[in-house]
Design an enzyme around this catalytic site. Structure first.
Site, mmCIF file in Angstrom:
data_model
loop_
_atom_site.group_PDB
_atom_site.id
_atom_site.type_symbol
_atom_site.label_atom_id
_atom_site.label_comp_id
_atom_site.label_asym_id
_atom_site.label_seq_id
_atom_site.Cartn_x
_atom_site.Cartn_y
_atom_site.Cartn_z
ATOM 1 N N LYS A 246 -0.177 5.678 7.231
ATOM 2 C CA LYS A 246 -1.358 4.896 7.618
ATOM 3 C C LYS A 246 -1.033 3.411 7.730
ATOM 4 O O LYS A 246 -1.633 2.703 8.528
ATOM 5 C CB LYS A 246 -2.510 5.119 6.641
ATOM 6 C CG LYS A 246 -2.273 4.556 5.253
ATOM 7 C CD LYS A 246 -3.450 4.812 4.334
ATOM 8 C CE LYS A 246 -3.176 4.302 2.933
ATOM 9 N NZ LYS A 246 -4.274 4.601 2.031
ATOM 10 N N ASP A 247 -0.082 2.923 6.940
ATOM 11 C CA ASP A 247 0.282 1.510 6.996
ATOM 12 C C ASP A 247 1.171 1.211 8.200
ATOM 13 O O ASP A 247 1.145 0.105 8.732
ATOM 14 C CB ASP A 247 0.958 1.081 5.702
ATOM 15 C CG ASP A 247 0.026 1.207 4.506
ATOM 16 O OD1 ASP A 247 -1.211 1.146 4.698
ATOM 17 O OD2 ASP A 247 0.522 1.377 3.375
ATOM 18 N N GLN B 155 -12.929 1.511 -12.102
ATOM 19 C CA GLN B 155 -11.809 2.414 -11.857
ATOM 20 C C GLN B 155 -10.514 1.688 -12.171
ATOM 21 O O GLN B 155 -10.372 0.508 -11.845
ATOM 22 C CB GLN B 155 -11.832 2.842 -10.383
ATOM 23 C CG GLN B 155 -10.793 3.833 -9.959
ATOM 24 C CD GLN B 155 -11.016 4.298 -8.524
ATOM 25 O OE1 GLN B 155 -12.123 4.537 -8.102
ATOM 26 N NE2 GLN B 155 -9.937 4.410 -7.771
ATOM 27 N N ASP B 156 -9.564 2.365 -12.809
ATOM 28 C CA ASP B 156 -8.216 1.851 -13.013
ATOM 29 C C ASP B 156 -7.261 2.724 -12.213
ATOM 30 O O ASP B 156 -7.409 3.955 -12.202
ATOM 31 C CB ASP B 156 -7.813 1.915 -14.487
ATOM 32 C CG ASP B 156 -8.394 0.793 -15.323
ATOM 33 O OD1 ASP B 156 -9.211 0.014 -14.805
ATOM 34 O OD2 ASP B 156 -8.031 0.698 -16.507
ATOM 35 N N GLU C 177 -11.793 3.057 3.886
ATOM 36 C CA GLU C 177 -10.533 2.332 3.732
ATOM 37 C C GLU C 177 -9.917 2.017 5.089
ATOM 38 O O GLU C 177 -9.939 2.830 6.010
ATOM 39 C CB GLU C 177 -9.533 3.137 2.905
ATOM 40 C CG GLU C 177 -8.270 2.320 2.627
ATOM 41 C CD GLU C 177 -7.245 3.063 1.817
ATOM 42 O OE1 GLU C 177 -6.761 2.468 0.854
ATOM 43 O OE2 GLU C 177 -6.929 4.217 2.146
ATOM 44 N N HIS D 209 -5.378 -6.249 0.452
ATOM 45 C CA HIS D 209 -4.395 -6.405 -0.617
ATOM 46 C C HIS D 209 -3.189 -5.509 -0.369
ATOM 47 O O HIS D 209 -3.322 -4.386 0.113
ATOM 48 C CB HIS D 209 -5.025 -6.043 -1.971
ATOM 49 C CG HIS D 209 -4.026 -6.004 -3.067
ATOM 50 N ND1 HIS D 209 -3.497 -4.824 -3.534
ATOM 51 C CD2 HIS D 209 -3.425 -6.995 -3.755
ATOM 52 C CE1 HIS D 209 -2.617 -5.104 -4.486
ATOM 53 N NE2 HIS D 209 -2.557 -6.407 -4.639
ATOM 54 N N LYS E 122 -10.180 -6.643 -7.180
ATOM 55 C CA LYS E 122 -9.077 -6.003 -7.904
ATOM 56 C C LYS E 122 -8.416 -7.010 -8.836
ATOM 57 O O LYS E 122 -8.143 -8.145 -8.455
ATOM 58 C CB LYS E 122 -8.014 -5.496 -6.921
ATOM 59 C CG LYS E 122 -8.511 -4.423 -5.975
ATOM 60 C CD LYS E 122 -7.441 -4.010 -4.983
ATOM 61 C CE LYS E 122 -7.965 -2.945 -4.034
ATOM 62 N NZ LYS E 122 -6.951 -2.570 -3.033
ATOM 63 N N ARG F 33 10.238 -7.789 -32.740
ATOM 64 C CA ARG F 33 9.712 -6.424 -32.595
ATOM 65 C C ARG F 33 9.304 -6.101 -31.164
ATOM 66 O O ARG F 33 9.190 -4.951 -30.788
ATOM 67 C CB ARG F 33 8.485 -6.226 -33.492
ATOM 68 C CG ARG F 33 8.749 -6.418 -34.962
ATOM 69 C CD ARG F 33 7.466 -6.463 -35.747
ATOM 70 N NE ARG F 33 6.674 -7.610 -35.293
ATOM 71 C CZ ARG F 33 5.342 -7.685 -35.353
ATOM 72 N NH1 ARG F 33 4.648 -6.689 -35.845
ATOM 73 N NH2 ARG F 33 4.728 -8.769 -34.937
ATOM 74 N N HIS G 263 -4.433 -3.093 2.232
ATOM 75 C CA HIS G 263 -5.595 -2.207 2.215
ATOM 76 C C HIS G 263 -6.881 -2.950 1.859
ATOM 77 O O HIS G 263 -6.862 -3.889 1.071
ATOM 78 C CB HIS G 263 -5.402 -1.078 1.192
ATOM 79 C CG HIS G 263 -4.186 -0.263 1.456
ATOM 80 N ND1 HIS G 263 -3.439 0.304 0.448
ATOM 81 C CD2 HIS G 263 -3.575 0.093 2.610
ATOM 82 C CE1 HIS G 263 -2.429 0.976 0.975
ATOM 83 N NE2 HIS G 263 -2.486 0.856 2.284
ATOM 84 N N TYR H 54 -3.989 -1.583 -11.546
ATOM 85 C CA TYR H 54 -5.086 -2.464 -11.151
ATOM 86 C C TYR H 54 -6.434 -1.846 -11.453
ATOM 87 O O TYR H 54 -6.624 -0.645 -11.426
ATOM 88 C CB TYR H 54 -4.982 -2.883 -9.687
ATOM 89 C CG TYR H 54 -4.982 -1.788 -8.652
ATOM 90 C CD1 TYR H 54 -6.119 -1.524 -7.898
ATOM 91 C CD2 TYR H 54 -3.843 -1.054 -8.402
ATOM 92 C CE1 TYR H 54 -6.117 -0.545 -6.917
ATOM 93 C CE2 TYR H 54 -3.824 -0.074 -7.429
ATOM 94 C CZ TYR H 54 -4.968 0.178 -6.687
ATOM 95 O OH TYR H 54 -4.953 1.153 -5.733
ATOM 96 N N ARG I 166 3.146 -1.345 -0.029
ATOM 97 C CA ARG I 166 1.844 -0.659 -0.038
ATOM 98 C C ARG I 166 0.799 -1.651 0.433
ATOM 99 O O ARG I 166 0.603 -2.684 -0.180
ATOM 100 C CB ARG I 166 1.519 -0.141 -1.437
ATOM 101 C CG ARG I 166 2.430 0.974 -1.909
ATOM 102 C CD ARG I 166 1.961 1.515 -3.255
ATOM 103 N NE ARG I 166 2.835 2.542 -3.762
ATOM 104 C CZ ARG I 166 2.586 3.845 -3.684
ATOM 105 N NH1 ARG I 166 1.481 4.277 -3.108
ATOM 106 N NH2 ARG I 166 3.430 4.718 -4.189
#
Length: 185
Positions: free
Chosen positions: A172-173, A49-50, A144, A120, A73, A25, A64, A133, A61
């Site tokens: 920004k990265d 927070q999720d 940040e 991360h 996280k 299943r 950060h 996360y 990404r």
């Protein structure tokens, strides 16, 4: 125990492997249980927070972190595959500037615990990936920071997918700070 815990090369960064129950299943597993998480890791965490992102192949990404309101996280992938990385940003830590990684995918159901005080990031290896996360503190844009993904001082061995010479980055990265110039904890 509904999951096993394996330390990475940075002992505070943990890989969690849930027990997956599957049959014709489909499958079922508990992706988080506070009591079992504490028993297995010795950590008491409260998530506030999720977050959920979807990214295309070759998107990177991160890396950060927040200079105030550091976030722990618990990260996982529900579709696709990523190369996930945590970098120790704690100036007085014996592992400062070192990194740990794990391949996370919907197929392996692994999760990684990234403690507060670590940067991360992740690189998408599949055609796309959905990344979820939980965080132990809220996102504060003014706190940040981004650590340069390809800083030679970090020497992260990013496994760029075939045919991709450079990852796709957020603005920004692309202008993130190298470790030597990055604010630390």
């Amino acid at each position: 125990m509904p999951f096993t815990v394996t330390p990475t090369r940075l002992p505070e960064v943990l890989v969690l492997q849930p027990q997956v129950f599957g049959d014709s299943r489909g499958f079922f597993f508990e992706s988080f249980n506070a009591r079992d998480f504490e028993t297995a890791t010795g950590l008491q965490v409260q998530f506030v927070q999720d977050n959920h992102s979807k990214s295309a192949r070759g998107v990177l990404r991160g890396l950060h972190y927040q200079i105030e309101h550091a976030q722990g996280k618990l990260v996982r992938v529900t579709q696709g595959e990523v190369f996930d990385v945590a970098v120790d940003m704690r100036k007085n830590s014996p592992t400062f500037g070192q990194w740990a990684s794990c391949h996370l995918s919907a197929d392996n159901a692994k999760q990684m615990w990234v403690p507060p005080g670590f940067a991360h990031g992740f690189l998408v290896l599949s055609e796309s990936a959905e990344f979820l996360y939980k965080t132990t503190d809220y996102w504060y844009p003014k706190h940040e920071r981004s650590l340069l993904w390809n800083d030679p001082a970090l020497a992260i061995d990013w496994p760029l997918p075939d045919g991709i010479d450079a990852p796709v980055l957020a603005a920004k990265d692309a202008v993130a700070s190298p470790l030597a110039q990055a604010p630390t904890y």
